[in-house]
Design a protein around this motif. Sequence first.
Motif, PDB file in Angstrom:
ATOM      1  N   ALA A 143       0.845  -1.199   0.000  1.00  0.00           N
ATOM      2  CA  ALA A 143       0.000   0.000   0.000  1.00  0.00           C
ATOM      3  C   ALA A 143       0.870   1.235   0.000  1.00  0.00           C
ATOM      4  CB  ALA A 143      -0.914   0.006   1.224  1.00  0.00           C
ATOM      5  N   THR A 144       0.571   2.188  -0.868  1.00  0.00           N
ATOM      6  CA  THR A 144       1.339   3.433  -0.931  1.00  0.00           C
ATOM      7  C   THR A 144       0.445   4.616  -0.591  1.00  0.00           C
ATOM      8  OG1 THR A 144       2.817   4.768  -2.313  1.00  0.00           O
ATOM      9  CG2 THR A 144       0.961   3.738  -3.422  1.00  0.00           C
ATOM     10  N   GLY A 145       0.980   5.574   0.114  1.00  0.00           N
ATOM     11  CA  GLY A 145       0.217   6.763   0.504  1.00  0.00           C
ATOM     12  C   GLY A 145       1.022   8.020   0.207  1.00  0.00           C
ATOM     13  N   VAL A 166       2.796  -4.461   3.367  1.00  0.00           N
ATOM     14  CA  VAL A 166       3.919  -3.530   3.452  1.00  0.00           C
ATOM     15  C   VAL A 166       3.393  -2.137   3.134  1.00  0.00           C
ATOM     16  CG1 VAL A 166       6.138  -2.859   2.438  1.00  0.00           C
ATOM     17  CG2 VAL A 166       5.614  -5.289   2.811  1.00  0.00           C
ATOM     18  N   LEU A 167       3.832  -1.143   3.901  1.00  0.00           N
ATOM     19  CA  LEU A 167       3.426   0.247   3.693  1.00  0.00           C
ATOM     20  C   LEU A 167       4.551   1.021   3.024  1.00  0.00           C
ATOM     21  CD1 LEU A 167       1.832   0.973   7.202  1.00  0.00           C
ATOM     22  CD2 LEU A 167       0.707   0.069   5.144  1.00  0.00           C
ATOM     23  N   ASP A 168       4.220   1.770   1.994  1.00  0.00           N
ATOM     24  CA  ASP A 168       5.192   2.602   1.293  1.00  0.00           C
ATOM     25  C   ASP A 168       4.844   4.068   1.514  1.00  0.00           C
ATOM     26  OD1 ASP A 168       7.152   3.630  -0.359  1.00  0.00           O
ATOM     27  OD2 ASP A 168       6.017   3.288  -2.199  1.00  0.00           O
ATOM     28  N   TYR A 169       5.599   4.717   2.389  1.00  0.00           N
ATOM     29  CA  TYR A 169       5.405   6.139   2.670  1.00  0.00           C
ATOM     30  C   TYR A 169       6.117   6.969   1.616  1.00  0.00           C
ATOM     31  CZ  TYR A 169       3.586   5.740   7.515  1.00  0.00           C
ATOM     32  OH  TYR A 169       2.833   5.520   8.643  1.00  0.00           O
ATOM     33  N   LEU A 198       0.882   0.701  11.436  1.00  0.00           N
ATOM     34  CA  LEU A 198       2.305   0.392  11.511  1.00  0.00           C
ATOM     35  C   LEU A 198       2.561  -0.867  12.328  1.00  0.00           C
ATOM     36  CD1 LEU A 198       4.020   3.892  11.858  1.00  0.00           C
ATOM     37  CD2 LEU A 198       4.446   2.201  10.079  1.00  0.00           C
ATOM     38  N   ARG A 199       1.821  -1.034  13.425  1.00  0.00           N
ATOM     39  CA  ARG A 199       1.996  -2.233  14.250  1.00  0.00           C
ATOM     40  C   ARG A 199       1.642  -3.502  13.482  1.00  0.00           C
ATOM     41  NH1 ARG A 199      -0.526  -0.256  20.114  1.00  0.00           N
ATOM     42  NH2 ARG A 199       1.400   0.699  20.912  1.00  0.00           N
TER      43      ARG A 199
END
Length: 464
Positions: A143-145, A166-169, A198-199
């Motif tokens: 996921a991207t934000g 997975v997070l893409d900042y 995030l957790r």
Amino acid sequence: MTTRNRGRQPRVLYLSFYFPPSRASGVYRARATANHLAEEGWDVTVAAAPLKFLHEAIGSVDEKLAETVDERIHVERPRLNQFVWERDVRKFSRFRQAMPVTARWFYDLGQRVFPEHYASWGWASVRRALRLHARRPFDVVLATGNPFASFAAAWLFNKITGVPYVLDYRDSWTLDLFADEPHYEPDHPVWAWERRVLRGASRAAFVNDALRGWHAERYPEVADRMMVVPNGWDRDLLSVVEAPPAEASREAAAPLRFSYLGTVTAAQPVEALVEAFASARQHPDIADSTLNVYGHLGFFRGSDVQLLERLGLDPARGQTDDAATGVRYRGPVAKTDVATAYAESDVLVFLAGGARYVTSGKIFEYMASGKPIVSVHAPGIAATEVLAGYPLWFNADSLEPERIAQTMIAAGKMARDLTPEAREAAKRHAATYTRDRVLAPLESELRRLAGAPRETAGPEGVPA
């Protein structure tokens, strides 16, 4: 690590609201990421913004960019409630027309659940993903934000299915990059949401180490899962490996062409740039030079008038160039045509807003051109870490127009005396930031989480 996917193509759900034909600032990272995964053998499904929103609500599209998306990628476009963007009462739903106050109450109720106007797209993405997952399971979610409804969607999908995410900042959710301070009050619900997602995340990627550090300090319990995935430049969109004929045939005594390529925004120090260039043109080496501005003026309709005025132009008269100042607004350039604009430039101007956490994706393709680069931004932004190894970088380390003017004069002299050896040295530095190189660690991490190790050849050439 499991090996549940050995022998079959790993499948990723990529939650990326801004995806081609969008021309939002983060769309190039999203396009490159999806293309890179497809090239590495992934089955890629992208959940993106509805086309109606891109065309009607914000009017921000680049159809040529859409043509560069790998044809193997499947794009879904879940619905978005455009309540706050709809201004024409004739297009309101019957319910909203009949009961506007009640309709607003229900909309605000949804904002209390997740405080972002894109929340409806996030929930719709989860519903769509669950149907797709039931047919053929996803192995991992990326996921991207922004928007950060994508993060909440990844979290919820994980809660329902157990699929890691997975997070893409590519942007910051809670840090104001331009004011260099938290974007929300301490009791705002967005903080609880950021901690929650995030957790639950297996990894979180940031575009530079400064942003990673800021988040690691606030969420130390997940700091060991944070990584840096910088932006980069796209070989398929920037064919400047060899000097094009337009450069080779340029007369040595011709006026220099300074250029800025990218979207002009209200956050950039435009006035400092214009004043500095006017001062630099007083020097005989820079006299008669032009400052060419290529790109859109803002991301939304109606932002062009103010930005033209800040460039010293008069939009009321349709003025796009000023012979007295040398400033020329050249209009938007399709991403697929930027190589030509670079070839027609002698010195590139890196104009950036914000403070120390800002990198800007534009700087990577600037370096790939092998041209002198003049910095026009606040001292100490994160982009300077990337530029520090670039041999043709000219940095005033100040927004004082006179100091910027002196770096412009020095860069102009370098442009006239530039040797093939100096340009190749610059390109060698830029080569370390191609998209394939910078995305490789992220792809490897996704592959690990998906339980799909890359097959290696055995002694007889058979996969081990």
